[in-house]
Design a protein around this motif. Structure first.
Motif, short mmCIF file in Angstrom:
data_model
loop_
_atom_site.label_atom_id
_atom_site.label_comp_id
_atom_site.label_asym_id
_atom_site.label_seq_id
_atom_site.Cartn_x
_atom_site.Cartn_y
_atom_site.Cartn_z
N THR A 1 -10.05 -4.94 -6.00
CA THR A 1 -9.86 -5.72 -7.22
C THR A 1 -8.71 -5.21 -8.07
O THR A 1 -8.06 -5.99 -8.78
N ASN A 2 -8.43 -3.89 -8.02
CA ASN A 2 -7.38 -3.32 -8.86
C ASN A 2 -6.18 -2.82 -8.08
O ASN A 2 -5.15 -2.48 -8.66
N GLY A 3 -6.31 -2.74 -6.74
CA GLY A 3 -5.22 -2.24 -5.92
C GLY A 3 -5.29 -0.73 -5.81
O GLY A 3 -5.92 -0.04 -6.62
N ARG B 1 -19.06 -8.24 -6.43
CA ARG B 1 -20.06 -7.17 -6.48
C ARG B 1 -21.24 -7.44 -5.55
O ARG B 1 -21.84 -6.51 -5.01
N TRP C 1 0.84 -1.20 0.00
CA TRP C 1 0.00 0.00 0.00
C TRP C 1 0.88 1.25 0.00
O TRP C 1 0.65 2.19 -0.78
N ASP D 1 -13.24 -1.32 -6.20
CA ASP D 1 -12.17 -0.99 -7.13
C ASP D 1 -10.81 -1.14 -6.46
O ASP D 1 -9.86 -1.66 -7.06
N THR D 2 -10.69 -0.70 -5.20
CA THR D 2 -9.43 -0.81 -4.48
C THR D 2 -9.04 -2.26 -4.27
O THR D 2 -7.88 -2.65 -4.45
N GLN E 1 -4.38 3.12 -6.23
CA GLN E 1 -3.75 3.85 -7.29
C GLN E 1 -3.02 5.08 -6.72
O GLN E 1 -3.49 5.70 -5.78
N MET F 1 -16.02 -12.04 -10.12
CA MET F 1 -16.35 -10.62 -10.06
C MET F 1 -17.81 -10.42 -9.67
O MET F 1 -18.14 -9.49 -8.92
N GLU G 1 6.15 -8.77 -3.71
CA GLU G 1 5.31 -8.82 -4.90
C GLU G 1 5.69 -10.00 -5.79
O GLU G 1 4.83 -10.62 -6.43
N SER H 1 -4.75 8.39 -5.28
CA SER H 1 -6.19 8.21 -5.09
C SER H 1 -6.52 8.29 -3.62
O SER H 1 -5.68 8.04 -2.75
#
Length: 201
Positions: A188-190, A175, A80, A185-186, A192, A171, A144, A195
């Motif tokens: 599933t996509n990590g 939802r 993070w 969004d955080t 940003q 997915m 990672e 943001s």
């Protein structure tokens, strides 16, 4: 007095009643997870298997991360901070969905080892910001690599022509359980860079 000859029809019992059809004994694997034979509803089998895969993945990640000197909580924190440098403990706790007490212990260890620094904010002297050191960034990259190798191992069990279908199904589950679009969004996509940290619904 004559007696009727015994029936030679093997489909009848001695009393002339039809025999019940023989039952096929299912294999152990079939009886556990097929929709027709499973003792629990199909829905329970699906969610149970998701939990099994999650637990197995977590155990595999913990083994791999231990080799690079990290716990799973510490890895999530480093990941993070790699894209959100300067986050506060509150933002880090929300962003990684980690209980504050657990996170504090993990961060104390990272600070003691020189992987993370606590700095006073220049804009707000009451705010303490968390920043990776150069060594912390390198350790985050090692973590990672462990995650990527583990996920390749798991995803490799799904044939290429089934992976898109599996992604769509998972997915839909995400939802259903996570109704806040920002949080979804955080997760599933990590996070940003730049943001705002996701808030729990």
């Amino acid at each position: 007095m004559s007696t009727a000859p015994a029936s030679t029809d093997k489909s009848l019992t001695a009393k002339g009643k039809p025999l019940a059809p023989a039952r096929k004994t299912p294999s152990r694997a079939d009886s556990r997870w097929t929709a027709a034979a499973a003792p629990a509803p199909r829905e329970r089998a699906i969610t149970h298997l998701i939990a099994v895969v999650d637990a197995a993945r977590t155990a595999e990640l913990e083994r791999g991360l231990k080799a690079v000197g990290l716990s799973l909580v510490q890895h999530r924190a480093l990941g993070w901070l790699r894209v959100r440098p300067g986050s506060s403990m509150t933002e880090l706790s929300r962003g990684t969905f980690t209980e504050r007490t657990t996170l504090t212990r993990a961060m104390d260890g990272l600070v003691e080892r020189g992987l993370v620094e606590r700095r006073m904010s220049k804009e707000d002297r009451r705010r303490v910001e968390l920043v990776l050191t150069a060594e912390g960034d390198e350790r985050a990259a090692q973590g990672e690599a462990v995650i990527a190798a583990t996920d390749r191992l798991i995803a490799g069990a799904i044939p290429d022509d089934m992976q898109d279908h599996a992604l769509r199904a998972l997915m839909r589950l995400a939802r259903r359980l996570i109704r806040d679009p920002a949080v979804l969004d955080t997760l599933t996509n990590g996070p940003q860079p730049g943001s705002a940290p996701a808030q729990r619904a």
